[in-house]
Every structure is written in C-alpha cells, then in structure tokens.
Design a protein around this motif. Sequence first.
Motif, PDB file in Angstrom:
ATOM      1  N   GLU A   1       7.451 -15.749  -5.556  1.00  0.00           N
ATOM      2  CA  GLU A   1       7.663 -16.516  -4.336  1.00  0.00           C
ATOM      3  C   GLU A   1       6.364 -17.186  -3.863  1.00  0.00           C
ATOM      4  O   GLU A   1       6.390 -18.122  -3.066  1.00  0.00           O
ATOM      5  N   GLU A   2       5.207 -16.715  -4.357  1.00  0.00           N
ATOM      6  CA  GLU A   2       3.929 -17.325  -4.003  1.00  0.00           C
ATOM      7  C   GLU A   2       3.383 -18.206  -5.131  1.00  0.00           C
ATOM      8  O   GLU A   2       2.761 -19.228  -4.890  1.00  0.00           O
ATOM      9  N   LEU A   3       3.582 -17.782  -6.377  1.00  0.00           N
ATOM     10  CA  LEU A   3       2.995 -18.490  -7.514  1.00  0.00           C
ATOM     11  C   LEU A   3       3.999 -18.509  -8.657  1.00  0.00           C
ATOM     12  O   LEU A   3       4.356 -17.456  -9.185  1.00  0.00           O
ATOM     13  N   GLN A   4       4.460 -19.739  -9.007  1.00  0.00           N
ATOM     14  CA  GLN A   4       5.434 -19.850 -10.095  1.00  0.00           C
ATOM     15  C   GLN A   4       4.749 -20.144 -11.442  1.00  0.00           C
ATOM     16  O   GLN A   4       5.276 -19.761 -12.481  1.00  0.00           O
ATOM     17  N   ALA A   5       3.632 -20.808 -11.420  1.00  0.00           N
ATOM     18  CA  ALA A   5       2.955 -21.172 -12.670  1.00  0.00           C
ATOM     19  C   ALA A   5       1.446 -21.162 -12.459  1.00  0.00           C
ATOM     20  O   ALA A   5       0.964 -21.487 -11.371  1.00  0.00           O
ATOM     21  N   LEU A   6       0.744 -20.762 -13.510  1.00  0.00           N
ATOM     22  CA  LEU A   6      -0.722 -20.713 -13.462  1.00  0.00           C
ATOM     23  C   LEU A   6      -1.242 -21.307 -14.770  1.00  0.00           C
ATOM     24  O   LEU A   6      -0.899 -20.831 -15.862  1.00  0.00           O
ATOM     25  N   GLN A   7      -2.029 -22.343 -14.658  1.00  0.00           N
ATOM     26  CA  GLN A   7      -2.628 -22.980 -15.835  1.00  0.00           C
ATOM     27  C   GLN A   7      -4.137 -22.822 -15.755  1.00  0.00           C
ATOM     28  O   GLN A   7      -4.756 -23.141 -14.752  1.00  0.00           O
ATOM     29  N   PHE A   8      -4.743 -22.332 -16.849  1.00  0.00           N
ATOM     30  CA  PHE A   8      -6.184 -22.131 -16.882  1.00  0.00           C
ATOM     31  C   PHE A   8      -6.655 -22.344 -18.317  1.00  0.00           C
ATOM     32  O   PHE A   8      -5.858 -22.491 -19.254  1.00  0.00           O
ATOM     33  N   GLN A   9      -7.971 -22.360 -18.479  1.00  0.00           N
ATOM     34  CA  GLN A   9      -8.569 -22.567 -19.794  1.00  0.00           C
ATOM     35  C   GLN A   9      -9.396 -21.352 -20.183  1.00  0.00           C
ATOM     36  O   GLN A   9     -10.065 -20.740 -19.345  1.00  0.00           O
ATOM     37  N   VAL A  10      -9.322 -21.029 -21.492  1.00  0.00           N
ATOM     38  CA  VAL A  10     -10.127 -19.957 -22.069  1.00  0.00           C
ATOM     39  C   VAL A  10     -11.146 -20.606 -22.999  1.00  0.00           C
ATOM     40  O   VAL A  10     -10.797 -21.468 -23.813  1.00  0.00           O
TER      41      VAL A  10
END
Length: 799
Positions: A527-536
């Motif tokens: 309900e707060e965060l549906q998707a998270l995109q980051f780089q490794v």
Amino acid sequence: MAVLRRDSLGTGQLLRLVLLHTAWEVGSGQVRYSLLEESKHGTFVGRLAQDLGLEVSELVPRMFRMVSKGRGDYFEVNLQSGVLFVKSPVDREEVCGQSPLCAIDLEVIVDKPLRIFHVEVEIQDINDNAPVFPVNEKYLSIAESRLPDSRFPLEGAFDADIGTNSLLTYKLSSSEHFTFNVKSNDDNKKSLVLVLKKSLDREETPEHNLLLTATDGGKPELRGTIQLVITVLDANDNAPVFNQSVYKIRLFENAANGTLVIKLNATDLDEGSNKEVSYTFSSFVPPTGGDMFSLDLNTGEVRVKSRLDFEEINVYDIQVEAKDKGNPPLSGHCNIELEVLDVNDNTPELAVTSLSLPVPEDAPPGTVVALISVSDRDSGDNGKVTCSIPPDLPFQLVSTFKNYHSLVLAEAVDRERVSEYKILVTARDEGAPSLSASSSILVPIADVNDNAPAFPQPVYTVFVKENNRPGAHLLSVSASDPDVRENAFVSYSVVERSVGEQQPVSSYISVHSESGHIYGLQPFDYEELQALQFQVSARDAGFPSLCGNVTVQLFVLDENDNAPAVSPPGSGRGSPGPELVPLSAGAGHVVGKVRAVDADSGYNAWLRYEVQEAGAAGPFRVGVYSGEISTTRALEEADGPSQRLVILVKDHGEPALSATATVSLSLVESPQAVKWDSRQRVGSEGPLVDLNVSLMIAICSLSGLFVLVIIVYVGLRCHRGPEVMCGPGKATVVFSSEVGSWSYSQRQSRNLCVGEGTAKNDLMVFSPNVPHFAENREMEKQLVMASNVCGTVSDILLF
C-alpha cells in the motif's frame, strides 16, 4: 680500451694509437680491448662501464650482467667500479689454435630498459710455447757410396704460437761431413735438408751424432732440439725416387672410411732386393694425422682411416718415406699436402637468453621479449645462418649484431584472446642441402585490468510479496570479468539514490559484496510501495578498478492484510437517524447502499456484501457486489415498524477479512433520510468505525459531474431515477499466481456507476500486462459505458 702489451713504439706513439683505436671502436658501436694471453687473475682489462656510457651507480639496479659466448668464463666485471678484469688466465692456443686473429666476444646486458652491448677482447700471443720436434732422436742410414751434396730431408719443428713467436731458425752442430739448408716453398713453408758435404767413410766413422736446434723469434727466445743419429751404410748407392716431391690433394670432410687419397709410386734404379720399395709414414703435421690415414706398405696407397672434420683440422702435411731392401737400404721422401674441404654437416645452433617474461598485454610494440643468438660451425655459405619465426604472430625478429637477433613485440596483444604464444624459432643455413634447427619459446601474456565486470542481462526482475521477513533473500546477481586474479575479483554494491520521501535505497535492500545476493532489510508494504527500481554496481579489484551496472526491478505483490472499511452513511446528509422506508415501496425498491473500501488491491480488494443473518432480513436484501439494500416484495404493516439489518462486508483474500455495518430501517407513510449505524470487524462482529468524512466529500466532489451525466443518461434510457455512487479505484501490478486459476499480471479495479433494478450492479475490469496501456484504459471506459446503458449487467470480468 686497454692494451697490455708494449712493443718497441714510444710512449707517445702508443698513446695516440690507443686513442685512435678507441675512437674507431666507439664509432662502430662496439668496444674492443686487447689483452696478452696467460694474464693472471685480477689483471685490468678496461673501464667497461665508462666505455659503454653507463653510470657505475646504475649497474646493480639495472641488473648489469655479462655473457661470454661459448669460450669459457674468463672475465668478470666489478659492479662497484665498472672495471673489466681477468677472472681466469686465457690460453690463446687453447681458445683459438693457430688462428691469426683470436678474440673473445662478450655480451653486456642491462635492463630497464633492456640494452645489449657487444664487447670484443682480442687475445694477443706471447711466446709461451717452445719449438717441438716430432721425436727427440732421428735415426738416419746413409750409404758410404753417397756422393757429396746428397740431400736428406728432415722434419721441422712445430711451434704452437703465431706471428714472430712462431718464426723458427735452425742451427746444426758443427760437423765436417754435414751441413744444413732451409728452403721455403710457394706457400712460405720451410723444408729442412741435411746436406752431405764430404764423402763418408764407414771404416773411419760408422756413426755421426748431430744436434739440430730450432729457435723461435719471440722475446725471450725459446728453443727445441733433436738428436740426429746417422749410421753409415755400405753399398746400395741408389735410393728410391718419387715422381714428385710434393703432392697436393683436396678431399671433402665427409669422405668415407677406406676412401683412396692417393697411390704413391717411387722408383729405384738398383736391381734385385735393392729395387724393392716399401712405403711408410715418416711424419704428420699436426701429429694427429697418423690416426686419420693408412698407408699400404707395398702398394703405396694412402686411404682415409677415420672421419675427417673440417671444423677441427682443415690441412694435413704428411711426409712419406720409400725405402728399398738393399743393404744398406736407401730411402726417398715426398710430402702430401692434403686440404680438407668443408661440407654442410653441422646444423645451426640456437641459444635463447635474456627472456623478459611474461609480457604485459598493454606492452607497446617494439618491446624486447628475448635475445637469440645463432651460430654454425661450418664455413662459407654453409656457415651463413638466417633466423625466422612463423607468420601471423604479433612478434618479429630484429637483427642486432652479427648472428644476434632480438624477438620484439610487433603489435598489441590481448590476454583474453590469446593467453600465451608458443613461438618456434628456426635457424637455417645456406648450405646445399640446407640444415636447420628449431627452438620453442613460450611467451605468456600477463593480465592487465582492461575489462570491466559485465552482467549477463541488462535488467533483473523480481516479484516479492509484501510483509516479507527482514533479511530475506530476494535474488542474486552475478557479473563476470574475463581478466584473472585480482583483476577478475568482483565486489557488488548498491548505487545509492532516494526513494519516495527521500528514503535511500540502502534502507530497503542490501547486496552482499562477494556473492551478489540481494536481501530485503525491512518488510515491504504494497500500500506504500508497489515497485522499486535500483542499480547494482559490480567493481573489480584491479588498479585502476573498473565497474559495470545492472538495473533491478523489484515489484511488491499484494497480500490480504487490510480488512474492508465501511464508510459512514450519514456523512454529508445532515443528522443521522434510522432509514425511513415508505410502506408503499414495491419489490426492488432501493432503500439504501452500504459503501466500503479495502486498502488492498485486486482480488484482495474485491468486496462481497451479504446479510449476516439471512433469516432476519425480512423483506429486504443486499446486492452481493453493489452493497445496495432493496426490497424483495411489497411492504406490509405486518413487517413491523422497524427493521435492523447487520450487513457483512467480506473481501476475497485468503484468508478472507471482513467488517460489518448495522442498518436501521423504519417503515413510514412517507420517505425520509436513512440513518446508518456502521460497525466494522475483522473476521467476526466488531465495533463500528467512522471513516474520514473529508475523504468522502473529496471523492463525491470529484465525481459530481460524472454522476450527473450518468443520471440524465439512465433516466432517458430506462425511465428510472436511480441513486448513483461513483468511486475511482487504483492500478496495481500483481503476480500471476495471486488469484489462482485467473491468469493475469496487471489488474485495475474500479467502483463503477450503477443503477438499481438488479441484485448485482458491479463491473470489475482486469486488463492484461501489455505495453499499450492507453488502449486498455479506453477499452475499459467503453465497457463501463455499455454496462450503464443496459443497467442489467451483474458482474463482468475482462481478462
């Protein structure tokens, strides 16, 4: 340059010659020194470092070293002073034999950068060898009948020195019967002849003893002697005579054993046994010739007895004696001068020194890899050697000095493409047929950090259910680096950025630096965060280090962790109270609507309404998906003055969560406002919870225009004036396994505008996960409009 011998030149002249010779040597790129043979250990040869232009202080750091080619380790360099001195005495005759020029070639090698200097030390002869006769005593038999001026050849002495040191003079002891003559032939060779100057009388003196002395031209002079014992014989006054005094023969060194060299023939004018001749060798120069040839005693045939070797001895001087069988026997003599001709019977020799391995893959072209020296013991064309390596290699051979070659890098190399090269160096002479020799050089290529870590795919996608356990493993990423050792050691880290309200990515996830495992640091809330995109980022341990990045897309999947929330019915309508239902209401009359929302999404937010106690509903029912309360029949006074309904609102999650709403209905003659008593529970009957009135006001304000349009449109079409409620939903990305057999990946759930007249008046739209999102939304709008026009669609599911 150092000259250790002083001749009769003056000091000034000698100094000028030394300076002139030194200047010539420097100009030619080679340093030459001169040294007397047999010089003792420690004898000064020259200031090598100074003559080569090197600083004494850099000899040790640059790994100064000296290599002598195949002639012993006679010299050494003092690394503290740069002086070249004698390590062990040099015997010129042992090193060079009779060669007029004797020199020892030295290679001086320094590193950083690699440079090669060539030094030549000329070994000058000293008079250290006395003349030597083949024997200490020579026995001669001379008939008394020999006439004065008769000549008897003698074997001369041999002096191992050269030049004036080997120039011999002879002296015979005093005698009234004999004298001594020395003759020189066309080749400037001296032949010794004993001359009878007075007739012999055997009865007076049967034996004569003479001493022959040979003196060389050295300083000091050295001498050698031979005792001549002459026996006077009787009668037989004709000696055998050869048809030539000297026979010159040329013979290839590969002549087989038994090959005929020459057949000698000596004649004797006597008769009988005095005419019968036998042949013998009388002397050899060098003395080892007796082991190489054989002579038939009776026929005079000279044949090869052992293998000849041009590289060891190329000229033989053989003296043959022909003796008759008279009494006393007489003899004649001749010389055989045999020249050995060279054949190509020696293969070239290869020597690889000063390997600079391994070669860094970023080494520039022209880098010296190895020094190669070639030699061939043959002479002429048979001793000329060419050196080569296979084509299509990033290396080439560069001729440096005489038979020296440098193996250098011709073009850039790449260790990841070829990690090592096996180079076959071939040396071939110009003989016919030519001979060759080969040597392999293994050249490994050293790695440099020229490759960044690379991931096998540009994007990683992972789906994680919300409320995950902190520290749970989410996925693993792996990057490869074609370099080796520390250049291929990869460590992983997160590329930091802000998420949401300035929250860093590192507060949500962490990456193990060695394994690439990605862990969740805190539970995710859909309900707060549906998707998270980051780089490794993957970074190697080289210097300088290189890195590569990959994008990770993390999608949070919804779980049923929120119970339905019932909206207060009295908000925005004045004071709450019981719902007044006119007794004149017929079947299907809508008397109210229960409104509830669920913070979850998809299947977990799909609500179902039902009366908790079906037997207590009386003449009323609730829409399963719309929440509308309507009559099932016409009302009667027997139904009582009031009704109390407990509505159960339940979602479709697993396990399902629920809330309840209590509705009070009063039957009156005329309709009035409806009072709602709302209670909420999770899983069972719970206390009533009032929701935020301002939220409902905002929703109604935003939907006002759309509600008005729907009312007018439905009124014109269906001749009814239903109560309309409209509420927007939200889009959610979910995993395909969330709803069991319903296969979809993206779902949009909306509370749509509905009219009365049916028990089910909801429309739920599910759109597939395809790129054309705008087209999907337009399709959903058309479906909603169609459902409103008909007013009879109960439940529509679109996949």
